[in-house]
Design an enzyme around this catalytic site. Structure first.
Site, PDB file in Angstrom:
ATOM      1  CB  SER A 106      -0.916  -0.076   1.220  1.00 54.09           C
ATOM      2  OG  SER A 106      -2.005   0.750   1.068  1.00 54.09           O
ATOM      3  CG  ASP A 108      -2.291   4.037  -2.188  1.00 52.77           C
ATOM      4  OD1 ASP A 108      -2.965   3.852  -3.217  1.00 52.77           O
ATOM      5  OD2 ASP A 108      -2.429   3.355  -1.158  1.00 52.77           O
TER       6      ASP A 108
END
Lengths: 453, 453
Positions: B100, B244
């Protein structure tokens, strides 16, 4: 009962899921990646379904230890060895259980130039594995993965330089591929060079094999031998799954034992090269000594197993050696960098037929008859020293070799009693020029049996 | 000095620094535990663009295949896309290989059930039990299934779902000038096409090369999106989006180059969703009170959960929420697309709102009530957490308490939330008030109390 996992100097072999697991695969690939010097690693596999799972683990472990991975796909071990040498790779891994049934798989480790690992190198690899002392790269140093689909063609370039393919392709040949990698290579030879290979058991689905992919004469007699004559073929050949071993049948439909492959090729190669040394294991036929003597060659007998042959080879300069091999039909020739290569062996047999202008059956018939008897008896490990002591005492009149169990030679007759490396049994092999050595074999079996449970 | 252990195996899965800590051995074992837990069948596997991704993905394939799963490799894709595809194709589960917003040396496995949802707490602990007991299913050769790739369908399925909830024609008619920074992550393969082709925007993109490393801090925040803000100013963009590495989080830049507070982005999405269909909204404890204002004004109800996407999703399912999310993390969860954080829903919602209202991004943001927020962290010693929390409670005697995740103290017109991180040995502090001076004082008081200064 064969154990479902075996880890040794020649690599890792087991029944997938029962003995050999994904965990072993990752560990061994990581250990091998740690062991090798820097550079790319070439991998390939035979068509077993489990090969994909194992390939993913092998690629991951090698990438994690900083190696780029070049995946050749479904190819034979000799093709991988050829590619390692051609690409100047750090080493390679072959995924495939050669002559074992489809439920098995195995990892073979190959060094720079495609050579098998020496006993010393293999020992170091096992030490790394046992210590789980792997050198994983940090995130910037992880290797990349790519495929290469021209490996078989580049290998065949080399084959084309070593044999007169133009004069061999007129032969009509039936081949039992045992659902293995030879199928892909021979199909390509048909397309590219106009060969007339008729392939059976050529599907490479990987879940079930048509038969055990071994080179025993029983397997050859099963499907291949009966087909040769009806099809009007000049010869029949059978390969194991990763096509390093070969056996054959004559144009008359006679299944020839794989024991004959090595003497035949020795007879062909000895007068054609500088090397005079023939390396063979202690269980291989004495016909070899007779054939070698005709050409001024010498046979060096080594313990059974590929590792002993590799170690023996490394003690000589390549040009001193004519050939090395074993009774299973696995043969290494100097022209092919001392790699067990069934395809090259087959082409050498065809070359012999061509150059001598004879049929395969007449070539075979020209050799003296040797009769071999083989048996096996379950062992009691604690009794083995006593067994070998008594054997040595009883047969003290012969010439003894204790490098691997006991082999005793008399003129025209020999036996070899040894402990299997793969199964908990004692193997008894007995050979005589001419008629079968039934009396010697029976008394050996009786003696060995008296030390069993 | 104690050695730092940069690996975490726990109920949130497996996450760590690749190399010495997060190894392919662990990834294989975890994947095989996962495959055992979901009981075979199809499993979808994808990843973000980290350099360790291909290596870890192969280890994951190995473990899944070894447990008898069929593997669908979807390659580099945003996490929400992998989740949607897993759910839509009725696979048994899915895995995303992504850490992530963590730095590039990290990687992790995100685990999804057959509905494409994050494993809930109970599923995770059952999986962990299988992992710790190494009680894995070991498939035999004839039970090993296929590994196939699917690169086109997942993105198409995801984006088709998103555009159903906006008026594509009115967005296309505006030909918005849109900036994009995908941090060279998984969004790079999907966002440019979505914005320019699907939504007809004039795209100005930076960092959309999935083969390159992350050019900035991976988490999209006001302090990490300087290049994108600069792009907005030089190209006179109407709006810009920052992602992201795995494309679940979204940050938004207005036409002046100001990066919006992520809580405000969520609040705008909530506003848009509730105006179409009123209902329940679920956010975590750390999300701004701006949500309460927006929801209450539209007759809805706000549910608060502990921090973590899985916690929010669990409650969203239970109360049949219209929308939800995690404010500071930039996560918008819109169940009509899928119960996962999805940056693409966020992009589409905001562009649609601008097209509908004719307002600029800054004008839309100005419609929200104004709060001041302060986020921070401080280290703490193991074992000292209880007394610290007690001291905090004593310090604010009149506060309303929420102890469901650390301690949240609700005061008149302000609140403070202190919780220990799931991933690091730190306390995270969040404070909010109606004035800048108010939040500075509250945050300062709490920090000095916790850090003992």
């Amino acid at each position: 009962m064969q154990k479902p996992l075996r880890i040794s100097h020649v690599g890792l072999r087991g029944v997938v899921g029962r003995g050999m697991t994904a965990s072993h695969v990752l560990d061994f690939a990581s250990a091998f990646g740690t062991f090798l010097g820097p550079g790319p690693v070439v991998i390939g596999r035979d068509p077993r379904a489990s090969g994909i799972m194992i390939r993913e683990g092998v690629a991951s472990g090698l990438m994690a230890t900083g190696h780029d991975v070049i995946d050749l796909g479904v190819v034979s071990t000799p093709v991988i060895q050829h590619a390692i040498n051609r690409m100047d790779a750090a080493g390679g891994m072959s995924i495939g259980a050669s002559h074992n049934s489809s439920s098995w798989n195995a990892l073979k480790f190959l060094g720079p130039r495609g050579s098998y690992l020496s006993t010393g190198e293999a020992g170091e690899l096992l030490d790394i594995y046992h210590l789980r002392n792997y050198s994983f790269s940090e995130w910037q140093g992880i290797g990349a993965y790519r495929t290469a689909d021209d490996a078989i063609d580049r290998y065949l370039d080399d084959i084309a330089g070593a044999f007169e393919l133009d004069s061999l392709r007129r032969y009509k040949v039936v081949v039992d591929c045992s659902n293995g990698t030879s199928s892909l290579i021979l199909q390509r030879m048909n397309e590219r060079f106009g060969f007339r290979f008729i392939l059976i058991n050529a599907r490479t689905g990987g879940v079930e094999f048509a038969h055990e992919p071994n080179t025993s004469s029983r397997t050859v007699a099963l499907q291949l031998a009966p087909l040769v004559q009806p099809l009007g073929a000049d010869a029949g050949f059978l390969f194991d799954a990763d096509s390093d071993r070969v056996a054959f049948a004559t144009e008359t439909g006679e299944a020839v034992t794989s024991e004959r492959v090595l003497p035949l090729l020795t007879d062909y190669l000895l007068p054609r090269g500088a090397g005079k040394l023939v390396i063979a294991n202690l269980s291989t036929t004495a016909l070899l000594e007779e054939v070698a003597a005709r050409h001024g060659g010498r046979v060096l007998r080594v313990p059974v197993g590929r590792q002993a042959a590799i170690d023996a080879l490394s003690s000589y300069r390549p040009e001193q050696v004519a050939i090395a091999g074993e009774g299973t039909g696995a043969v290494m020739m100097p022209r092919f960098r001392f790699v067990y290569d069934g395809i090259a062996s087959m082409l050498a047999v065809l070359s012999m037929m061509h150059e001598e202008g004879k049929t395969l059956s007449s070539i075979i018939a020209a050799y003296p008859k040797y009769s071999i008897l083989k048996g096996e008896i379950p062992l009691v490990t604690q009794q083995l020293p006593a067994l070998f002591t008594e054997l040595q005492a009883r047969y003290a009149d012969g010439q003894m070799n204790v490098a691997d169990g006991l082999r005793v030679d008399w003129p025209g007759k020999w036996f070899h009693v040894r402990v299997s490396q793969t199964e908990p049994i004692v193997r008894v092999i007995c050979e005589q020029k001419g008629a079968p050595p039934t009396a010697l074999f029976e008394s050996l079996m009786e003696l060995v049996r008296s030390y069993a449970a | 000095m104690p050695r730092e252990h940069l690996l975490k195996i726990g109920v949130s899965g497996i996450r760590g620094v690749v190399g010495e800590f997060l190894t392919p051995l662990l990834a294989r074992a975890f994947a095989q535990a996962f495959g055992t837990y979901v009981g075979g069948g199809r499993v979808v596997v994808g990843r973000d663009t980290r350099s360790s991704g291909p290596m870890l993905q192969r280890a994951v394939h190995c473990g899944l295949l070894a447990s008898g799963c069929e593997v669908i490799d979807v390659g580099v894709l945003p996490t929400p896309t992998i989740q949607i595809y897993t759910g839509a194709t009725r696979a048994r589960g899915g895995l995303a290989i992504t850490a992530s917003h963590n730095p590039p040396e990290y990687n992790a496995l995100k685990l999804f059930n057959g509905s494409g949802l994050f494993f809930n707490h109970y599923e995770r602990s059952e999986l962990l039990d299988i992992y710790h007991q190494s009680d894995f299913r070991q498939a035999y050769n004839d039970e090993i299934l296929r590994l196939s790739t699917e690169t086109e369908a997942p993105a198409r399925m995801h984006l088709e779902r998103v555009v159903k909830h906006v008026n594509v024609d009115r967005i296309r008619a505006r030909k918005f000038r849109v900036g994009l920074d995908s941090v060279n992550g998984a969004g790079s393969v999907m966002s440019p096409g979505f914005l320019s082709e699907t939504l007809g925007c004039e795209l100005h993109a930076i960092s959309i090369d999935p083969t390159k490393p992350f050019p900035r801090v991976a988490e999209p925040r006001p302090d990490t999106l300087g290049d994108l803000a600069e792009l907005v100013r030089t190209k006179q963009c109407d709006i810009a989006f920052g992602q992201d590495p795995d494309g679940d989080r979204l940050a938004v830049v207005d036409e002046h180059g100001n990066v919006l507070d992520n809580d405000d982005v969520l609040a705008l999405a909530v506003m848009i969703a509730l105006e179409r269909r009123p209902g329940n909204v679920v956010v975590n404890l750390t999300t701004s009170s701006v949500i309460d204002d927006v929801v209450t004004a539209r007759g809805g109800k706000v549910y608060r959960t502990p921090v973590g996407e899985a916690n929010v999703v669990d409650v969203m399912q239970a109360v049949n929420a219209v929308i939800g999310g995690e404010g500071s993390n930039g996560g918008i969860i819109f169940p009509a697309v899928h119960l996962c954080r999805d940056s693409y829903t966020g992009m589409a919602f905001l562009l649609d709102r601008m097209a509908e209202t004719g307002l600029t991004m800054s004008q839309l943001a100005a419609q929200l009530p104004r709060y001041w927020r302060r986020l921070g962290k401080t280290g703490f010693e193991h074992g000292r957490l209880g007394p610290l929390m007690q001291a905090l409670e004593d310090r604010f005697p009149g506060a309303k308490l929420d102890c469901s995740d650390g301690l949240k103290l609700l005061l008149e017109d302000s609140w403070v939330h202190v919780r220990s991180s799931n991933t690091e040995p730190i306390l995270r502090i969040a404070a909010e008030a109606k004035s800048e001076a108010g939040v500075e004082k509250l945050y300062g008081d709490v920090l000095s109390l916790l850090s003992g200064r």
